[in-house]
Design a protein around this motif. Structure first.
Motif, PDB file in Angstrom:
ATOM      1  N   LEU A  30       0.833  -1.183   0.000  1.00 15.65           N
ATOM      2  CA  LEU A  30       0.000   0.000   0.000  1.00 15.65           C
ATOM      3  C   LEU A  30       0.873   1.240   0.000  1.00 15.65           C
ATOM      4  CD1 LEU A  30      -2.524  -1.078   2.765  1.00 15.65           C
ATOM      5  CD2 LEU A  30      -2.779  -1.345   0.312  1.00 15.65           C
ATOM      6  N   THR A  31       0.412   2.304  -0.655  1.00 11.75           N
ATOM      7  CA  THR A  31       1.179   3.534  -0.662  1.00 11.75           C
ATOM      8  C   THR A  31       1.030   4.239   0.673  1.00 11.75           C
ATOM      9  OG1 THR A  31      -0.643   4.894  -1.412  1.00 11.75           O
ATOM     10  CG2 THR A  31       0.665   3.794  -3.105  1.00 11.75           C
ATOM     11  N   LEU A  32       2.002   5.117   0.975  1.00 10.67           N
ATOM     12  CA  LEU A  32       1.941   5.872   2.216  1.00 10.67           C
ATOM     13  C   LEU A  32       0.689   6.725   2.269  1.00 10.67           C
ATOM     14  CD1 LEU A  32       3.195   6.771   4.860  1.00 10.67           C
ATOM     15  CD2 LEU A  32       4.518   8.472   3.615  1.00 10.67           C
ATOM     16  N   ILE A  33       0.291   7.307   1.134  1.00 16.83           N
ATOM     17  CA  ILE A  33      -0.931   8.117   1.119  1.00 16.83           C
ATOM     18  C   ILE A  33      -2.133   7.242   1.439  1.00 16.83           C
ATOM     19  CG2 ILE A  33      -2.535   9.307  -0.422  1.00 16.83           C
ATOM     20  CD1 ILE A  33      -0.275  10.837  -1.572  1.00 16.83           C
ATOM     21  N   ALA A  34      -2.179   6.050   0.832  1.00 26.01           N
ATOM     22  CA  ALA A  34      -3.310   5.154   1.102  1.00 26.01           C
ATOM     23  C   ALA A  34      -3.321   4.719   2.557  1.00 26.01           C
ATOM     24  CB  ALA A  34      -3.247   3.945   0.176  1.00 26.01           C
ATOM     25  N   LEU A  35      -2.130   4.423   3.108  1.00 20.98           N
ATOM     26  CA  LEU A  35      -2.038   3.987   4.486  1.00 20.98           C
ATOM     27  C   LEU A  35      -2.401   5.118   5.441  1.00 20.98           C
ATOM     28  CD1 LEU A  35       1.216   1.892   4.241  1.00 20.98           C
ATOM     29  CD2 LEU A  35      -1.014   1.029   4.897  1.00 20.98           C
ATOM     30  N   THR A  36      -1.924   6.321   5.129  1.00 18.32           N
ATOM     31  CA  THR A  36      -2.242   7.459   5.983  1.00 18.32           C
ATOM     32  C   THR A  36      -3.729   7.738   5.958  1.00 18.32           C
ATOM     33  OG1 THR A  36      -0.071   8.382   5.453  1.00 18.32           O
ATOM     34  CG2 THR A  36      -1.651   9.848   6.499  1.00 18.32           C
ATOM     35  N   ALA A  37      -4.342   7.545   4.791  1.00 14.12           N
ATOM     36  CA  ALA A  37      -5.794   7.705   4.707  1.00 14.12           C
ATOM     37  C   ALA A  37      -6.490   6.681   5.588  1.00 14.12           C
ATOM     38  CB  ALA A  37      -6.253   7.564   3.256  1.00 14.12           C
ATOM     39  N   LEU A  38      -5.961   5.447   5.606  1.00 11.29           N
ATOM     40  CA  LEU A  38      -6.543   4.420   6.456  1.00 11.29           C
ATOM     41  C   LEU A  38      -6.422   4.811   7.916  1.00 11.29           C
ATOM     42  CD1 LEU A  38      -7.764   1.675   7.048  1.00 11.29           C
ATOM     43  CD2 LEU A  38      -5.487   0.673   6.813  1.00 11.29           C
ATOM     44  N   LEU A  39      -5.245   5.312   8.314  1.00  9.66           N
ATOM     45  CA  LEU A  39      -5.069   5.736   9.692  1.00  9.66           C
ATOM     46  C   LEU A  39      -6.021   6.873  10.020  1.00  9.66           C
ATOM     47  CD1 LEU A  39      -3.599   5.362  12.312  1.00  9.66           C
ATOM     48  CD2 LEU A  39      -1.841   6.948  11.524  1.00  9.66           C
ATOM     49  N   ALA A  40      -6.264   7.763   9.050  1.00  9.98           N
ATOM     50  CA  ALA A  40      -7.211   8.853   9.277  1.00  9.98           C
ATOM     51  C   ALA A  40      -8.596   8.303   9.553  1.00  9.98           C
ATOM     52  CB  ALA A  40      -7.246   9.782   8.061  1.00  9.98           C
ATOM     53  N   VAL A  41      -8.952   7.230   8.858  1.00 17.81           N
ATOM     54  CA  VAL A  41     -10.246   6.593   9.111  1.00 17.81           C
ATOM     55  C   VAL A  41     -10.275   6.021  10.518  1.00 17.81           C
ATOM     56  CG1 VAL A  41     -11.756   4.692   8.461  1.00 17.81           C
ATOM     57  CG2 VAL A  41     -10.688   6.097   6.689  1.00 17.81           C
ATOM     58  N   VAL A  42      -9.165   5.379  10.929  1.00 17.74           N
ATOM     59  CA  VAL A  42      -9.088   4.821  12.274  1.00 17.74           C
ATOM     60  C   VAL A  42      -9.215   5.936  13.303  1.00 17.74           C
ATOM     61  CG1 VAL A  42      -7.612   3.629  13.916  1.00 17.74           C
ATOM     62  CG2 VAL A  42      -7.722   2.841  11.560  1.00 17.74           C
ATOM     63  N   VAL A  43      -8.529   7.051  13.068  1.00 20.36           N
ATOM     64  CA  VAL A  43      -8.608   8.170  13.996  1.00 20.36           C
ATOM     65  C   VAL A  43     -10.024   8.687  14.083  1.00 20.36           C
ATOM     66  CG1 VAL A  43      -7.896  10.551  14.370  1.00 20.36           C
ATOM     67  CG2 VAL A  43      -6.205   8.857  13.712  1.00 20.36           C
ATOM     68  N   MET A  45       2.187   3.125  11.515  1.00 26.68           N
ATOM     69  CA  MET A  45       2.821   3.965  12.526  1.00 26.68           C
ATOM     70  C   MET A  45       4.336   3.908  12.417  1.00 26.68           C
ATOM     71  SD  MET A  45       0.183   3.537  15.724  1.00 26.68           S
ATOM     72  CE  MET A  45       0.928   4.858  16.699  1.00 26.68           C
ATOM     73  N   HIS A  46       4.884   2.752  12.039  1.00 24.07           N
ATOM     74  CA  HIS A  46       6.327   2.714  11.755  1.00 24.07           C
ATOM     75  C   HIS A  46       6.667   3.682  10.624  1.00 24.07           C
ATOM     76  CE1 HIS A  46       7.721  -0.244  14.501  1.00 24.07           C
ATOM     77  NE2 HIS A  46       7.101  -1.286  13.951  1.00 24.07           N
ATOM     78  N   ALA A  47       5.850   3.678   9.553  1.00 22.42           N
ATOM     79  CA  ALA A  47       6.097   4.570   8.418  1.00 22.42           C
ATOM     80  C   ALA A  47       6.001   6.033   8.836  1.00 22.42           C
ATOM     81  CB  ALA A  47       5.105   4.278   7.287  1.00 22.42           C
ATOM     82  N   LEU A  48       5.186   6.311   9.850  1.00 26.39           N
ATOM     83  CA  LEU A  48       5.028   7.679  10.342  1.00 26.39           C
ATOM     84  C   LEU A  48       6.068   8.049  11.388  1.00 26.39           C
ATOM     85  CD1 LEU A  48       1.131   7.845  10.605  1.00 26.39           C
ATOM     86  CD2 LEU A  48       2.588   8.857   8.853  1.00 26.39           C
ATOM     87  N   GLY A  49       6.974   7.111  11.718  1.00 28.64           N
ATOM     88  CA  GLY A  49       8.087   7.452  12.590  1.00 28.64           C
ATOM     89  C   GLY A  49       7.999   6.940  14.001  1.00 28.64           C
ATOM     90  N   VAL A  50       7.184   5.926  14.252  1.00 26.00           N
ATOM     91  CA  VAL A  50       6.956   5.458  15.620  1.00 26.00           C
ATOM     92  C   VAL A  50       7.733   4.167  15.876  1.00 26.00           C
ATOM     93  CG1 VAL A  50       5.207   4.783  17.308  1.00 26.00           C
ATOM     94  CG2 VAL A  50       4.655   6.480  15.547  1.00 26.00           C
ATOM     95  N   PHE A  51       8.450   4.143  17.001  1.00 26.87           N
ATOM     96  CA  PHE A  51       9.154   2.939  17.423  1.00 26.87           C
ATOM     97  C   PHE A  51       8.216   2.040  18.222  1.00 26.87           C
ATOM     98  CE2 PHE A  51      13.327   5.452  17.403  1.00 26.87           C
ATOM     99  CZ  PHE A  51      13.781   4.826  16.269  1.00 26.87           C
ATOM    100  N   HIS A  52       8.702   0.818  18.521  1.00 30.96           N
ATOM    101  CA  HIS A  52       7.962  -0.068  19.415  1.00 30.96           C
ATOM    102  C   HIS A  52       7.935   0.526  20.821  1.00 30.96           C
ATOM    103  CE1 HIS A  52       9.152  -3.329  16.399  1.00 30.96           C
ATOM    104  NE2 HIS A  52       7.842  -3.185  16.309  1.00 30.96           N
TER     105      HIS A  52
END
Length: 358
Positions: A4-17, A103-110
């Motif tokens: 999935l592209t970052l834009i598509a994934l970020t859109a998915l996260l926006a839906v989750v938010v 979230m890894h793609a957005l810069g988040v560690f474990h």
């Protein structure tokens, strides 16, 4: 393998938010802290780029369609960064796992990599082979930023037995051992969402007055994002759907709470059922899980479980229960009402719970 592209994934996260019901945190990377992993700079996004993101999100493009769109944009003089692909393996489509990779793609560690992790977990490497021990690295305060309190229930936290080479061994011991089956869960937590919103400065200066740990929704400041167990515009009501409002007395009473659907197909998202138990002001509620039906006992309670929201921090996950180890024990709560949250993504799960106040 799905890409999935970052834009598509970020859109998915926006839906989750936007959904935000199930609401752990993590350490976040400071700019430049991890070479080779691309970061999104929120300050670099122009109004035009923001409008483009909204447009692309609503188009629901496939990868092939996005590539055509990207090419047309570049040929017409549109300026944008190259996409970042995130691969989701077959069988890993559960929403919490997908969000974990976003979230890894957005810069988040474990979560267990936070610099303050030693106050909350102990790492045991005895049964972790040398080639897997890098998964337990601890970063420093100069490398990461902690936007939220430590969250055992984060979708970014490893389970208690992660990467062990011997059955029954433990690699992560929580300081609060009530959370031993909670770590590794793949419900997106409230603090997961808050972490990303905080890092990318998605906040509201004014708007709704939220209660029960809720915070204003950056997508609509007149409404609140609610921790799991709470619902409504301001998080003041029980979430819509199954469950009931119960009133405790000084005598033990019994309730049966059920979640799931009558299908033995593993689903990619969780169904939830929330009951509220109330008591007179100033009283302490007590609970005991005395029975269960079709629970799958496993670290992380990944298929189903029950959360009795008894911890003082309403934004955080309270311990989750899917194994007999935590049944038939009295659990106390001063939260009034106290939500009982059953969740499930495989078949139907039932929990029998007794309750009273003292």
């Amino acid at each position: 393998m799905r890409t999935l592209t970052l834009i598509a994934l970020t859109a998915l996260l926006a839906v989750v938010v936007a959904r935000a019901g199930p609401g752990r945190d993590k350490a976040e990377r400071k700019p430049g802290a991890a070479a080779g992993r691309k970061r999104v700079d929120p300050d670099a996004m122009t109004d035009a780029e923001g409008e483009e993101f909204e447009k692309v999100r609503d188009m629901n493009l496939t990868d092939e369609q996005f590539e055509d769109y990207e090419k047309e944009t570049e040929e017409s003089g549109g300026a944008r960064e190259k996409r970042q692909d995130v691969s989701i393996g077959n069988g890993c489509e559960v929403i919490g796992t997908v969000v974990h990779e976003i979230m890894h793609a957005l810069g988040v560690f474990h979560f267990q990599s936070r610099y303050d992790r030693d106050s909350y977990v102990s790492i045991e490497m005895t049964y972790v082979t040398a080639d897997r021990q890098n998964n337990f690295v601890k970063y420093t305060s100069t490398q990461t930023v902690n936007y939220t309190p430590y969250e055992y229930g984060s979708t970014m936290h490893y389970s208690a037995n992660s990467f062990v080479s011997q059955s029954g061994a433990i690699s992560i011991w929580p300081s609060d051992q009530d959370y031993v089956f909670t770590m590794g869960n793949r419900i997106v937590s409230f603090y997961d969402i808050k972490l990303v919103n905080s890092h990318y400065a998605c906040t509201c200066a004014s708007g709704a007055t939220c209660v029960n740990g809720g915070e204003r929704n950056p997508k609509n400041c007149a409404q609140c994002l609610c921790p799991m167990g709470y619902g409504g515009t301001t998080c003041s009501t029980r979430p819509a759907g199954c469950g009931s409002a119960l009133t405790a007395t000084t005598a033990w009473q019994t309730t049966l709470i059920q979640a799931g659907v009558d299908s033995q197909t593993l689903r990619n998202d969780f169904t939830l059922c929330t009951s509220w138990v109330s008591a007179p002001a100033g009283k302490t509620l007590q609970f005991n899980i005395t029975g269960n039906f079709t629970t799958q006992c496993q670290y992380g309670c990944p298929f189903n479980g029950l959360e009795i929201k008894n911890k003082a921090d309403l934004k955080a996950a309270s311990p989750r229960h899917c194994c007999s180890n935590t049944f038939n024990k009295v659990i106390s709560s001063t939260n009034n009402p106290t939500p009982l949250i059953a969740y499930n993504r495989y078949y139907i799960t039932q929990f029998q719970v007794t309750y009273r106040y003292v």
